[in-house]
Design an enzyme around this catalytic site. Sequence first.
Site, PDB file in Angstrom:
ATOM      1  N   ASP A   7       6.532  -5.837  -2.541  1.00 45.17           N
ATOM      2  CA  ASP A   7       7.272  -6.032  -3.476  1.00 45.17           C
ATOM      3  C   ASP A   7       9.117  -5.831  -3.185  1.00 45.17           C
ATOM      4  OD1 ASP A   7       8.376  -5.804  -5.980  1.00 45.17           O
ATOM      5  OD2 ASP A   7       7.353  -3.339  -6.750  1.00 45.17           O
ATOM      6  N   GLU A  50       6.660 -10.471  -3.363  1.00 49.59           N
ATOM      7  CA  GLU A  50       6.467 -10.444  -4.613  1.00 49.59           C
ATOM      8  C   GLU A  50       7.863  -9.994  -5.552  1.00 49.59           C
ATOM      9  OE1 GLU A  50       5.477  -6.818  -7.941  1.00 49.59           O
ATOM     10  OE2 GLU A  50       3.404  -7.383  -6.178  1.00 49.59           O
ATOM     11  N   HIS A 104      -0.319  -6.437 -13.755  1.00 48.18           N
ATOM     12  CA  HIS A 104       1.273  -5.285 -12.226  1.00 48.18           C
ATOM     13  C   HIS A 104       0.415  -3.072 -13.426  1.00 48.18           C
ATOM     14  CE1 HIS A 104       4.854  -2.451 -13.667  1.00 48.18           C
ATOM     15  NE2 HIS A 104       4.859  -2.646 -12.163  1.00 48.18           N
ATOM     16  N   GLU A 122      -3.338  -4.072 -10.016  1.00 42.96           N
ATOM     17  CA  GLU A 122      -3.195  -2.870  -9.329  1.00 42.96           C
ATOM     18  C   GLU A 122      -3.354  -1.957  -9.568  1.00 42.96           C
ATOM     19  OE1 GLU A 122       1.683  -2.946  -8.289  1.00 42.96           O
ATOM     20  OE2 GLU A 122       1.093  -3.581  -9.966  1.00 42.96           O
TER      21      GLU A 122
END
Length: 412
Positions: free
Chosen positions: A209, A235, A312, A334
């Site tokens: 991320d 990401e 998310h 997630e």
Amino acid sequence: MKIVDIQVCSLQPPDPSEPGTPATREPWNRLFRQASPRDRYDPPLERHEPGGQYFVKAIAEDGTWGLGSGDTGNTASVIIDEVLRHMVVGQEVGAIDTCNDRMWRGCLSFGQEGLTARAVAGVDLALWDLWGKVTGQPVYRLAGGPTRSSMDCYVTGNDVDWGLEVGFRKFKLARPHGFEKGQAGIDGTVDLIAKTREQIGEDADLMLDCWMAYDVDYTVRMCEALRPYRMRWMEEMLMPHDFAGYRELRKRLPWQTLATGEHWATRHPGIRALEECIVDLIQADITWIGGFTEAMKLAHYADTKGVQLALHTGVNDLYGQHFTAAMPNTPLIEFYQGTRPGVPLDECYLGSPSESGRLCYRTTPGTPMPKDGVLGLPPGPGFGQQVPEAWLVPYDPRVVVSHWLHVQKSGN
């Protein structure tokens, strides 16, 4: 049956009654500094937001109520009280598309994205919950599902040892450095990824991320340096509005899976990205995009393009779990690990009687937690939340800010 009221609330559970399971240490996000776009300045900018988590009650004429939630409550409460409630009160329970369209049109004069979308989300989620409760159905069934009986989960967080202990096999790490660190930042990130790959094994999924902390050139250099470690995706390398940058990444990194979308508000940025073929995985946040209805419209459009959507922090609340169970192109979800290592995941939720279980992210009572990296179908009716009505008090910024600071020391 009509909707008769929309109320904005704060959550005020009783104090913890027990210390809870001892933690082995503080969570990663209290010990690990994450790079961010705010690092451009010296010293880096501090993070400030207009309020914390708020809740919305949508009440039907027979007294049944549905519960939605969102963040940035100080602004959302004003938008809901002064605009959105007038768009939905008097409408039929279950008239989701009508209510949703009325809310968006009611906000045209001052803008639909950003904080407005977060306010719309709270009401929209409450309307879905209300519809489910009135009909006695789980939301995933009202939304056309279930399309699967179980959901694979990945964990986000740098407490990899704890993730392995509780059974995860898919891991996403936070970036330690942004583009300001230059080659030293790339070398440091490679070191982190190499150690993690060795720790989790060759067959486990590994992602990074980047949280908008890179530019185009730094992203290309980073991806090339990390290529030996078989990243499942990279990401949110760039700012959410940088479509030109993502087009350039698509040209220069044709082999790399690119994921983004958590900071998009409304479905329209996602539709544009899909039309331009610059994203491989969409990661909308159900409370930031505008709610269940808006996320569903984007998921259906993405499905026509053969693109998957993974919410998310979708495991952390029942809204995301129902959405993932219902949509055709959401095989992965997630879990943001903002809890303390050593404390069982089932112990960690808002209002937990356990002091050590109070540190969590968005999770309300009754939210199932993954077992060995897998979730079953979530409960109902509605979203199946188990928040006592007595915990919901009229919105008070002092209550929500205090509670948010307790939860958000994690800094997600």
